[in-house]
Design an enzyme around this catalytic site. Structure first.
Site, PDB file in Angstrom:
ATOM      1  N   GLY A  92      75.610 -54.125 -32.113  1.00  0.00           N
ATOM      2  CA  GLY A  92      75.560 -52.906 -32.912  1.00  0.00           C
ATOM      3  C   GLY A  92      76.714 -52.934 -34.128  1.00  0.00           C
TER       4      GLY A  92
ATOM      5  N   LYS B 191      84.869 -54.192 -26.343  1.00  0.00           N
ATOM      6  CA  LYS B 191      84.299 -54.064 -24.833  1.00  0.00           C
ATOM      7  C   LYS B 191      84.880 -55.289 -23.990  1.00  0.00           C
ATOM      8  CE  LYS B 191      80.275 -51.296 -26.007  1.00  0.00           C
ATOM      9  NZ  LYS B 191      78.791 -51.452 -26.095  1.00  0.00           N
TER      10      LYS B 191
ATOM     11  N   GLY C  60      76.307 -57.379 -26.045  1.00  0.00           N
ATOM     12  CA  GLY C  60      76.086 -57.731 -24.745  1.00  0.00           C
ATOM     13  C   GLY C  60      75.013 -58.436 -24.019  1.00  0.00           C
TER      14      GLY C  60
ATOM     15  N   ARG D  35      69.373 -50.434 -35.741  1.00  0.00           N
ATOM     16  CA  ARG D  35      68.555 -50.234 -34.469  1.00  0.00           C
ATOM     17  C   ARG D  35      67.592 -49.422 -34.466  1.00  0.00           C
ATOM     18  NH1 ARG D  35      73.968 -50.699 -30.111  1.00  0.00           N
ATOM     19  NH2 ARG D  35      73.635 -52.814 -29.888  1.00  0.00           N
TER      20      ARG D  35
END
Ligand code: ADP
Ligand code: X15
Length: 397
Positions: free
Chosen positions: A354, A201, A377, A38
């Site tokens: 990630g 998540k 997401g 990232r």
């Protein structure tokens, strides 16, 4: 094609340019960055502004510090890594208030080509509520705003959406590339189209399944996500990750999948462990036989085979969320098996997130994927066909 202004449409010379990045990188328990994709992905936009005589003020969130300063979530390690990658100093404006005296002073002293990084925007509770005052404070630091945080584009927060309302805005090279590459792959995906979901998540991501059921032919569910579904099927799941208030939704989704003729595959076996650590007692059991005092931390061998077969039949595969706790060697095999099957297949393969990107990098199969997205997401919501608020907020061309 993306109908948004890009950084190249801005006149950055001599200007202070506030750039929202997604520097939410995976870290180990010692606070060391375990995958810097990232950060590397943000370099083209940063270098463009530097090379064109602008001043770069970077901001990002890291983890979920819940609106309070917390040294565990400081962006200091990111400033160090970025400085190495850019081969120039990155001034870290460590302010618990994000826009405090240190930040204002650092920005006031900037020269053309300088780079300042603000502290974690989630140190402020207004960030995730898209608080107007915080957005104005951030905007007051700069002349222009660039959003290059693709991984956060599905959030409407102060540092991406709020701030864009107070400054001329554009997207950066990363956002542009992600949208163009994935837009092309998704415009008319070759079938069979398989989606794979896992990760931790669960409550955030279980909602995307409803729309995905209209797009895909098969949906494979592993990782922490699987246990809410197994519970919904009536199995006992011991101490595994569970989102109690999503059990009903899981039941509805399984019913909808059946009605729509979408193959929803759940694991048939799982690797269970006594404790959430690598060096603990563990074994593989059938999903009907998860012991009450153990937790599922990976998909089992039989499941790996079934999932791999499904992937090898596909022409398009999208994957978000590791199949197990891949950071621990004993629970990494499921994730490795998925990466291997995707690498072997001749399908269009897209991995996002990630941790998922870090997991694929660890297996060494990264070069075999069509695209590795910085967003988990965000890419899922993009595949669903949803408008991403972080991109919608940017000025049109
Ligand atoms: N069975 C499981 N129980 C608990 N955590 C899990 C399980 N399977 C995967 N995970 C965790 O999920 C995390 C990644 O989830 P998530 O953030 O949703 O993925 P990404 O960052 O790729 O979008 C990893 O840290 C991994 O250890
Ligand atoms: O890591 C992220 O998302 P991902 O895990 O879905 O890839 C983004 O930085 C968003 O973080 P958030 O899910 O805490 O809002």
């Amino acid at each position: 094609m993306l109908n948004k202004r890009t950084v190249e449409d801005l006149d950055v010379r001599g200007k202070k340019v506030l750039v929202r990045c997604d520097f939410n990188v995976p870290m180990n328990e010692n606070g060391e960055i375990t995958d810097d994709r990232r950060i590397r992905s943000a370099i083209p936009t940063i270098e463009y502004i530097i090379n064109n005589g602008g001043k770069v003020i970077l901001m990002s969130h890291l983890g979920r510090p819940k609106g309070e300063p917390n040294p565990k979530y400081s962006l200091e390690p990111v400033a160090k890594r970025l400085s190495e990658l850019l081969n120039k100093e990155v001034i870290f404006a460590a302010d618990d208030n994000v826009v405090g005296e240190n930040a204002k002073k650092a920005v006031a002293e900037m020269k053309e080509g300088d780079v300042v990084l603000l502290q974690n925007t989630r140190y402020r509770k207004e960030e995730t509520k898209n608080g107007e005052e915080f957005a104005k404070e951030l905007a007051s630091l700069a002349d222009l705003f660039v959003n290059d945080a693709f991984g956060t584009a599905h959030r409407a927060h102060a540092s991406n959406v709020g701030v864009s309302q107070h400054l001329p805005s554009a997207v950066g090279y990363l956002v542009k590339k992600e949208i163009e590459v994935m837009g092309k792959a998704m415009s008319n995906p070759e079938r069979p189209f398989v989606a794979i979901l896992g990760g931790a998540k669960v409550s955030d991501k279980i909602g995307v399944i409803e729309n995905l059921l209209d797009k895909v032919d098969s949906l494979l569910i592993g990782g922490g996500m699987m246990f809410t579904f197994l519970k919904a099927k009536g199995y006992e799941i011991g101490k595994s990750l569970l989102e109690e208030d999503k059990i009903e939704l899981a039941k509805e989704l399984m019913k909808k999948a059946e009605e729509k003729g979408v193959k929803l595959l759940l694991p048939v076996d799982t690797v269970v462990a006594k404790e959430f650590k690598n060096d603990t007692e563990f074994k593989t059991v059938k999903v009907e036989e998860i012991p009450a005092d153990m937790m599922g931390l990976d998909i089992g061998e039989e499941t790996r085979k079934i999932f791999a077969e499904e992937i090898l039949k596909a022409k398009t595969v999208v994957w978000n969320g590791p199949m197990g706790v891949f950071e621990m060697e004993n629970f990494a095999k499921g994730t490795e098996a998925i990466a291997e099957a995707m690498a072997k297949s001749d399908a269009v393969t897209i991995v996002g997130g990630g941790d998922s990107a870090a997991a694929v990098e660890k297996t060494g199969y990264n070069d075999k994927m069509t695209h590795i997205s910085t967003g988990g997401g965000a890419s899922l919501e993009f595949f669903e066909g949803k408008t991403l608020p972080g991109i919608a907020a940017i000025d049109d061309k």
